[in-house]
Write a protein that holds these residues in place. Structure first.
Motif, PDB file in Angstrom:
ATOM      1  N   LEU A  67       0.814  -1.214   0.000  1.00  0.00           N
ATOM      2  CA  LEU A  67       0.000   0.000   0.000  1.00  0.00           C
ATOM      3  C   LEU A  67       0.844   1.259   0.000  1.00  0.00           C
ATOM      4  O   LEU A  67       0.297   2.365  -0.040  1.00  0.00           O
ATOM      5  CB  LEU A  67      -0.923   0.002   1.236  1.00  0.00           C
ATOM      6  N   HIS A  68       2.157   1.118   0.027  1.00  0.00           N
ATOM      7  CA  HIS A  68       3.027   2.282   0.200  1.00  0.00           C
ATOM      8  C   HIS A  68       2.964   3.279  -0.951  1.00  0.00           C
ATOM      9  O   HIS A  68       3.272   4.454  -0.769  1.00  0.00           O
ATOM     10  CB  HIS A  68       4.487   1.829   0.396  1.00  0.00           C
ATOM     11  N   SER A  69       2.583   2.799  -2.126  1.00  0.00           N
ATOM     12  CA  SER A  69       2.617   3.693  -3.294  1.00  0.00           C
ATOM     13  C   SER A  69       1.386   4.583  -3.396  1.00  0.00           C
ATOM     14  O   SER A  69       1.318   5.437  -4.283  1.00  0.00           O
ATOM     15  CB  SER A  69       2.749   2.863  -4.575  1.00  0.00           C
ATOM     16  N   TYR A  70       0.429   4.432  -2.484  1.00  0.00           N
ATOM     17  CA  TYR A  70      -0.820   5.197  -2.575  1.00  0.00           C
ATOM     18  C   TYR A  70      -0.801   6.406  -1.647  1.00  0.00           C
ATOM     19  O   TYR A  70      -0.305   6.342  -0.514  1.00  0.00           O
ATOM     20  CB  TYR A  70      -2.018   4.303  -2.243  1.00  0.00           C
ATOM     21  N   ASP A  71      -1.356   7.504  -2.147  1.00  0.00           N
ATOM     22  CA  ASP A  71      -1.472   8.723  -1.345  1.00  0.00           C
ATOM     23  C   ASP A  71      -2.649   8.667  -0.390  1.00  0.00           C
ATOM     24  O   ASP A  71      -2.650   9.316   0.660  1.00  0.00           O
ATOM     25  CB  ASP A  71      -1.676   9.945  -2.268  1.00  0.00           C
ATOM     26  N   PHE A  72      -3.668   7.890  -0.765  1.00  0.00           N
ATOM     27  CA  PHE A  72      -4.962   7.954  -0.084  1.00  0.00           C
ATOM     28  C   PHE A  72      -5.617   6.591  -0.219  1.00  0.00           C
ATOM     29  O   PHE A  72      -5.710   6.048  -1.321  1.00  0.00           O
ATOM     30  CB  PHE A  72      -5.811   9.035  -0.772  1.00  0.00           C
ATOM     31  N   ILE A  73      -6.054   6.020   0.896  1.00  0.00           N
ATOM     32  CA  ILE A  73      -6.674   4.701   0.886  1.00  0.00           C
ATOM     33  C   ILE A  73      -8.117   4.824   1.349  1.00  0.00           C
ATOM     34  O   ILE A  73      -8.411   5.481   2.346  1.00  0.00           O
ATOM     35  CB  ILE A  73      -5.902   3.722   1.785  1.00  0.00           C
ATOM     36  N   VAL A  74      -9.017   4.203   0.606  1.00  0.00           N
ATOM     37  CA  VAL A  74     -10.442   4.194   0.931  1.00  0.00           C
ATOM     38  C   VAL A  74     -10.823   2.783   1.374  1.00  0.00           C
ATOM     39  O   VAL A  74     -10.522   1.804   0.690  1.00  0.00           O
ATOM     40  CB  VAL A  74     -11.284   4.601  -0.305  1.00  0.00           C
ATOM     41  N   CYS A  75     -11.482   2.699   2.530  1.00  0.00           N
ATOM     42  CA  CYS A  75     -11.990   1.407   3.011  1.00  0.00           C
ATOM     43  C   CYS A  75     -13.359   1.675   3.627  1.00  0.00           C
ATOM     44  O   CYS A  75     -13.489   1.950   4.821  1.00  0.00           O
ATOM     45  CB  CYS A  75     -11.021   0.810   4.031  1.00  0.00           C
ATOM     46  N   HIS A  76     -14.385   1.601   2.787  1.00  0.00           N
ATOM     47  CA  HIS A  76     -15.740   1.958   3.196  1.00  0.00           C
ATOM     48  C   HIS A  76     -16.628   0.722   3.278  1.00  0.00           C
ATOM     49  O   HIS A  76     -16.687  -0.069   2.336  1.00  0.00           O
ATOM     50  CB  HIS A  76     -16.358   2.940   2.192  1.00  0.00           C
ATOM     51  N   ALA A  77     -17.323   0.578   4.415  1.00  0.00           N
ATOM     52  CA  ALA A  77     -18.290  -0.521   4.600  1.00  0.00           C
ATOM     53  C   ALA A  77     -17.661  -1.874   4.312  1.00  0.00           C
ATOM     54  O   ALA A  77     -18.244  -2.716   3.632  1.00  0.00           O
ATOM     55  CB  ALA A  77     -19.521  -0.295   3.726  1.00  0.00           C
ATOM     56  N   VAL A  78     -16.469  -2.081   4.843  1.00  0.00           N
ATOM     57  CA  VAL A  78     -15.755  -3.350   4.714  1.00  0.00           C
ATOM     58  C   VAL A  78     -15.604  -4.034   6.067  1.00  0.00           C
ATOM     59  O   VAL A  78     -15.843  -5.234   6.195  1.00  0.00           O
ATOM     60  CB  VAL A  78     -14.369  -3.131   4.068  1.00  0.00           C
ATOM     61  N   LEU A  79     -15.232  -3.284   7.082  1.00  0.00           N
ATOM     62  CA  LEU A  79     -14.897  -3.879   8.380  1.00  0.00           C
ATOM     63  C   LEU A  79     -16.019  -4.750   8.930  1.00  0.00           C
ATOM     64  O   LEU A  79     -15.778  -5.814   9.501  1.00  0.00           O
ATOM     65  CB  LEU A  79     -14.572  -2.788   9.407  1.00  0.00           C
ATOM     66  N   GLU A  80     -17.274  -4.291   8.758  1.00  0.00           N
ATOM     67  CA  GLU A  80     -18.398  -4.995   9.376  1.00  0.00           C
ATOM     68  C   GLU A  80     -18.701  -6.338   8.722  1.00  0.00           C
ATOM     69  O   GLU A  80     -19.513  -7.114   9.246  1.00  0.00           O
ATOM     70  CB  GLU A  80     -19.655  -4.120   9.358  1.00  0.00           C
ATOM     71  N   TRP A  81     -18.057  -6.619   7.589  1.00  0.00           N
ATOM     72  CA  TRP A  81     -18.238  -7.905   6.913  1.00  0.00           C
ATOM     73  C   TRP A  81     -17.096  -8.870   7.222  1.00  0.00           C
ATOM     74  O   TRP A  81     -17.075  -9.988   6.691  1.00  0.00           O
ATOM     75  CB  TRP A  81     -18.331  -7.690   5.403  1.00  0.00           C
ATOM     76  N   LEU A  82     -16.150  -8.452   8.046  1.00  0.00           N
ATOM     77  CA  LEU A  82     -14.963  -9.252   8.333  1.00  0.00           C
ATOM     78  C   LEU A  82     -15.061  -9.919   9.703  1.00  0.00           C
ATOM     79  O   LEU A  82     -15.632  -9.363  10.641  1.00  0.00           O
ATOM     80  CB  LEU A  82     -13.703  -8.377   8.291  1.00  0.00           C
ATOM     81  N   ALA A  83     -14.460 -11.096   9.818  1.00  0.00           N
ATOM     82  CA  ALA A  83     -14.444 -11.800  11.095  1.00  0.00           C
ATOM     83  C   ALA A  83     -13.551 -11.096  12.105  1.00  0.00           C
ATOM     84  O   ALA A  83     -13.835 -11.096  13.306  1.00  0.00           O
ATOM     85  CB  ALA A  83     -13.982 -13.238  10.878  1.00  0.00           C
ATOM     86  N   ARG A  84     -12.466 -10.477  11.633  1.00  0.00           N
ATOM     87  CA  ARG A  84     -11.502  -9.817  12.517  1.00  0.00           C
ATOM     88  C   ARG A  84     -11.228  -8.396  12.006  1.00  0.00           C
ATOM     89  O   ARG A  84     -10.171  -8.116  11.431  1.00  0.00           O
ATOM     90  CB  ARG A  84     -10.217 -10.634  12.594  1.00  0.00           C
ATOM     91  N   PRO A  85     -12.173  -7.499  12.205  1.00  0.00           N
ATOM     92  CA  PRO A  85     -12.051  -6.158  11.622  1.00  0.00           C
ATOM     93  C   PRO A  85     -10.875  -5.344  12.144  1.00  0.00           C
ATOM     94  O   PRO A  85     -10.268  -4.571  11.396  1.00  0.00           O
ATOM     95  CB  PRO A  85     -13.385  -5.495  11.972  1.00  0.00           C
ATOM     96  N   PHE A  86     -10.527  -5.516  13.414  1.00  0.00           N
ATOM     97  CA  PHE A  86      -9.416  -4.731  13.953  1.00  0.00           C
ATOM     98  C   PHE A  86      -8.082  -5.185  13.356  1.00  0.00           C
ATOM     99  O   PHE A  86      -7.157  -4.385  13.218  1.00  0.00           O
ATOM    100  CB  PHE A  86      -9.385  -4.814  15.475  1.00  0.00           C
TER     101      PHE A  86
END
Length: 252
Positions: free
Chosen positions: A104-123
């Motif tokens: 992910l180092h090459s990106y200036d800005f990362i978007v992660c929308h409405a993903v965590l709540e679908w994961l078993a281990r969001p943290f």
């Protein structure tokens, strides 16, 4: 009941219709753009849209002049994204899960929308993003608000559902398995090393209305109200989703 990561193969079209074919989807998208725009004001950025689904957010960001890479675990969802983005320049589409997005180092800005709540281990996902993104860069994070879900169910008298921990035996696949408490997400993000640049409630009023907007005029009034109060306590904490703008320390 064991929680596992949930993807949308087999229900991609239903997902797109239910999320973006309604006033709630339209409003969520508008308010997320509002929350991000102050942090994208310095010209074109290289953006990674993690779990970007059918490409609605990717298209908006690309149309604003940014170079966007869209990733999602579901090939069926990405088929819809490719159709939507066929004529959109500066977009790359990659099928992968979040834990496969190591560089992910090459990106200036990362978007992660409405993903965590679908994961078993969001943290763990927050940790992974932090560890692999470049110092000083930004993460636009939104997630389904467990506190707001409880409040909304109380208003509708769903007391038995609340007493069961808001769990049902036969989970509806479009209902998140793992909604999150904002205070816990913020505490974890700060403990990981992020600084919180902004907090925005997404749909602080819409989901509690007895009747959803029936005309463009009423919708516009609602949008104005949401924008007026969605970064102001206590209303921001009632948002069906919470949006955090997080920055990784330049010293990390």
């Amino acid at each position: 009941m064991k929680i596992t990561d949930q993807y949308f193969d087999g229900i991609a079209a239903k997902f797109a219709k239910n999320i973006y074919g309604t006033t709630k989807g339209r409003l969520r998208h508008m308010l997320l753009i509002d929350a991000m725009m102050p942090f994208l004001a310095n010209g074109p950025s290289k953006i990674l849209d993690i779990g970007g689904g059918t490409g609605v957010m990717t298209k908006t960001l690309a149309d604003l002049g940014h170079q966007v890479t869209l990733t999602d675990a579901s090939e069926e969802v990405l088929t819809l994204a490719r159709e939507m983005l066929a004529d959109t320049p500066d977009v790359t589409i990659v099928q992968q899960t979040l834990d496969q997005a190591a560089d992910l180092h090459s990106y200036d800005f990362i978007v992660c929308h409405a993903v965590l709540e679908w994961l078993a281990r969001p943290f763990d996902a927050i940790d992974l993003i932090f560890q692999n993104m470049a110092p000083g860069k930004l993460l636009s994070l939104s997630f389904f608000n467990r506190d707001a879900a409880l409040f909304g169910n109380a208003l509708y008298g769903n007391f038995d559902y609340i007493s069961r921990g808001m769990k049902v035996k036969n989970q509806v696949r479009l209902n998140p398995d793992n909604p999150l408490r904002p205070a816990e997400v913020i505490q974890h993000a700060e403990g990981t090393g992020f600084s919180v640049e902004s907090i925005t409630g997404i749909r602080c009023f819409h989901d509690y209305m007895k009747e959803k907007p029936s005309s463009d005029a009423v919708f516009d009034q609602l949008v104005a109200l949401e924008r007026q109060y969605n970064q102001t306590p206590p209303y921001c904490w009632l948002g069906k989703y919470i949006h955090l703008m997080l920055r990784k320390s330049a010293e990390s």
